[in-house]
Design an enzyme around this catalytic site. Structure first.
Site, mmCIF file in Angstrom:
data_model
loop_
_atom_site.group_PDB
_atom_site.id
_atom_site.type_symbol
_atom_site.label_atom_id
_atom_site.label_comp_id
_atom_site.label_asym_id
_atom_site.label_seq_id
_atom_site.Cartn_x
_atom_site.Cartn_y
_atom_site.Cartn_z
ATOM 1 N N GLY A 97 0.828 -1.186 0.000
ATOM 2 C CA GLY A 97 0.000 0.000 0.000
ATOM 3 C C GLY A 97 0.862 1.235 0.000
ATOM 4 N N GLY A 98 0.198 2.382 0.117
ATOM 5 C CA GLY A 98 0.927 3.634 0.132
ATOM 6 C C GLY A 98 1.882 3.746 1.297
ATOM 7 N N MET A 99 1.683 2.948 2.327
ATOM 8 C CA MET A 99 2.527 3.049 3.509
ATOM 9 C C MET A 99 3.640 2.015 3.516
ATOM 10 S SD MET A 99 -0.355 3.817 6.399
ATOM 11 C CE MET A 99 0.877 4.315 7.588
ATOM 12 N N ASP A 119 -7.257 7.256 10.770
ATOM 13 C CA ASP A 119 -7.377 6.663 9.432
ATOM 14 C C ASP A 119 -8.157 5.357 9.502
ATOM 15 O OD1 ASP A 119 -7.073 6.470 6.702
ATOM 16 O OD2 ASP A 119 -5.097 5.521 6.809
ATOM 17 N N GLU A 171 5.161 -2.067 2.615
ATOM 18 C CA GLU A 171 4.848 -3.470 2.390
ATOM 19 C C GLU A 171 4.641 -4.181 3.724
ATOM 20 O OE1 GLU A 171 7.668 -4.132 -1.559
ATOM 21 O OE2 GLU A 171 8.427 -4.645 0.448
ATOM 22 N N VAL A 172 3.775 -5.201 3.698
ATOM 23 C CA VAL A 172 3.572 -6.058 4.864
ATOM 24 C C VAL A 172 4.009 -7.464 4.478
ATOM 25 C CG1 VAL A 172 1.958 -6.921 6.582
ATOM 26 C CG2 VAL A 172 1.626 -4.647 5.604
ATOM 27 N N LYS A 231 5.694 -4.931 9.023
ATOM 28 C CA LYS A 231 5.353 -3.827 8.121
ATOM 29 C C LYS A 231 6.612 -3.000 7.915
ATOM 30 C CE LYS A 231 1.432 -1.945 7.649
ATOM 31 N NZ LYS A 231 0.150 -1.232 7.665
#
Length: 655
Positions: free
Chosen positions: A20-22, A141, A24-25, A40
């Protein structure tokens, strides 16, 4: 990022489970503790990589990650560890088995979820928000992708504290050129959009958006580009959910619309208020009520889905017997608080830089030492066990702090280790402190808190504080009934101890009522031949005898003894206790010859299994001698008394 990379020499990345924008997991393996975790990886992007910015960023990350790691609630994903590795910031979290709400909707082809699921999710997320808001932490969020429903029905919020890093780290793509950077457009509150003051009520608005979407299949504002969505959040009233979902009960529609109020003052003012409204809506919709209490009817308490199959784990001491099913499932603290995991580095108070933890204070090493101490205690080496646990406690206090759940777990073991050393008053004082700390950190109804109080009740009894023990067991039983259900084994265990306390206080009529109810509950939940059901029946028979109802007591004791022999075996300690109770009842009824046969049978078995010099075997031979006296067989009685005395002297000499 290459697969099979080892983060900080401990976490081996296995495969990507999310992007995602934040960042990788990854699914990863914790090489120190041998368990799978989620890692994460958050990598700063953009042009602002000068040294000053990165220094501030790292400190901000450390502060936010530590705050997230301090959240200890069943509805919040556990953060085990955090740090930096080769320029990559990382968090280590529990690996959840389940689907986030966005995936659940996709699985359902974007059709709304069933109403009971919507209600259950609302209640669980509301409870988690109530806890975090009490800690003065706002998520900022909340969205379907950040809420996971696990395989056992538990609902967990993810990424607490991470949203607040978004702007500094540069993860969140800007929606427009106006500087709006926080949150996701479909779930942002009007005050976030307008750059007004954001507090806990912003999370409630976002929750309203989430509930609207899972109840109708679409978010409240979904048309147009991102800016149009934001404008709708700020200016446009949402369509009532029942417009799209007619079968949604009216009270839930009202709650969702109130959560979506533009003005924070018009929303529920906190998550506790939301929880009460949801409970009222549920009870009003189902029409369920509990049995009348004192002539009044009270709403039924539904067992939350996260309590299915829950137990409090094994006791620290061997002094309290628990059902085998409870002893087998000791994972509660792990799933709520992260188990034995800790952080391999802590921030230096002065410089803010990480300092390595001494090898002896490594969380994995401390956990292994604690397990060794518990094993020593089980072997009867109580002083060595106490020394080991004291060392572990000192290490955990240094690494994790005095109020970390793992530190409190170690203090729990240490407290009841004092009891095994005969230091009952010290145990009593220490265990009360642990119970208070666990209540403050985990909550008064958390199973770990109740476990400490449960075992504290046993120590109270040993000290003769039976009134205090009775009050403690009653409170624990009530809390467990509310959380776990009236027929849950942990609830029934506390009710059993309530009966013991009443009997010790001479209140046998009250104890009898407790045991009758307990026998019915145990039979219903576990079956008539379950050892715990038979233990409750034994208590019932004992109190029948105390009330002078010896014929009934004899019948009960005979039936329990026969059942225990069939289920547990003729020489099992519980079977022998019941066989002795048969003998006691026969003696009170004047049937001494029959009583003698039972006393002798018990004595022979204990001597055979435990040895002639064992205290229980000696007590049984004394019972036999006294029965011989009642029959006028004084010579045999005297000879048996002399034998018992000689064995006691031998025992004393060996000590």
């Amino acid at each position: 990022m290459a697969e099979d990379r080892l983060i900080q020499g401990r976490y081996r990345l296995l495969d990507i489970i999310g992007r995602g924008g934040m960042g990788e997991v990854w699914r990863a393996r914790d090489e120190s503790l041998g368990r799978q975790v989620a890692v994460k990886c958050l990598k700063p992007v953009g042009p602002r990589h000068e040294a000053g910015f990165l220094t501030v960023l790292r400190e901000r990350f450390r502060r936010e990650a530590r705050a997230a790691a301090g959240l200890q609630h069943r509805g919040i994903t556990v953060v085990h560890d955090f740090g930096e590795d080769e320029g990559t910031l990382f968090l280590v979290m529990e690996l959840l088995s389940g689907r986030n709400l966005s995936q659940l909707l996709d699985d359902n082809r974007r059709r709304p979820l069933p109403v009971p699921d919507v209600v259950d999710i609302a209640e669980q997320v509301g409870a988690a928000l109530a806890y975090t808001h009490e800690q003065a932490i706002v998520h900022r969020d909340l969205k379907p992708a950040n809420i996971v429903r696990t395989a056992d029905g538990t609902v967990k919020i993810c990424d607490f504290g991470i949203a607040r890093l978004g702007h500094d780290i540069g993860f969140t793509a800007r929606l427009t050129g106006t500087g709006v950077a926080m949150g996701s457009p479909h779930y942002m509150s009007p005050e976030q959009i307008g750059a007004d003051t954001v507090d806990h009520r912003s999370d409630l608005y976002s929750l309203g958006c989430v509930l609207y979407e899972i109840a109708t299949g679409a978010p409240p504002f979904g048309s147009g580009d991102a800016w149009a969505v934001l404008v709708d959040h700020r200016d446009t009233p949402p369509e009532p959910p029942r417009t799209h979902r007619p079968d949604l009960p009216g009270p839930y529609e009202r709650i969702i619309l109130d959560l979506l109020a533009k003005d924070p003052d018009d929303r529920p003012q906190d998550a506790d208020e939301l929880g009460k409204r949801l409970a009222d809506a549920r009870d009003g919709h189902t029409g369920r009520t509990a049995p009348a209490v004192g002539g009044a009817t009270v709403p039924a308490q539904r067992q939350p889905s996260w309590t299915r199959g829950m137990t409090t784990g094994s006791p620290a001491a061997g002094t309290v017997r628990r059902p085998a099913a409870d002893r087998a499932a000791a994972v509660l603290t792990d799933s709520w608080t992260g188990g034995g995991a800790g952080r391999p580095h802590e921030a230096s108070p002065a410089a803010g830089s990480a300092r390595p933890v001494p090898p002896g204070d490594d969380p994995a090493a401390l956990t292994a030492r604690l397990e060794a101490g518990i094993a020593l205690s089980r072997l009867g080496r109580h002083f060595e066990a106490y020394q080991v646990c004291a060392g572990v406690l000192a290490g955990r206090e240094r690494v994790l702090g005095p109020d970390h759940p793992d530190t409190l777990g170690c203090r729990h073991h240490l407290a009841f280790g004092l009891a095994r050393l005969g230091r009952l008053e010290d145990c009593y004082a220490t265990a009360r402190e642990v119970a208070g700390a666990r209540s403050r950190v985990l909550g008064a109804r958390h199973p770990d808190t109740l476990l400490t109080r449960y075992e504290l009740g046993f120590v109270m009894g040993q000290l003769g504080k039976w009134e205090e023990a009775l009050g403690t067991y009653r409170e624990v039983a009530a809390a467990r009934a509310e959380t776990l259900g009236h027929d849950h084994p942990d609830t029934l265990a506390a009710r059993y101890e309530t009966g013991i306390s009443l009997g010790r206080l001479g209140r046998s009529a009250d104890a009898l009522a407790v045991y009758r109810d307990l026998v019915a509950a145990r039979t219903r939940a576990q079956g008539a031949d379950d050892p715990e059901t038979l233990r409750a029946r034994h208590g019932l028979g004992v109190n029948l005898g105390r009330l002078g109802r010896w014929e009934e007591a004899l019948d009960e004791a005979c039936e329990v003894a026969a059942a225990r022999e069939r289920v547990l075996g003729a020489d099992h300690p519980d079977t022998l206790v019941s066989r002795r109770e048969v003998a006691v009842a026969l003696g009170w009824l004047g049937r001494w010859a029959d009583a003698l046969g039972n006393y002798r049978r018990v004595a022979d078995a204990r001597e055979r299994v435990l040895g002639a010099g064992d205290l229980e075997a000696l007590a049984s031979r004394t019972d036999e001698a006294q029965c011989l006296e009642q029959l006028g067989r004084t010579d045999e009685a005297a000879a048996l008394h002399r034998r018992v005395a000689a064995l006691r002297q031998e025992r004393a000499a060996r000590r």
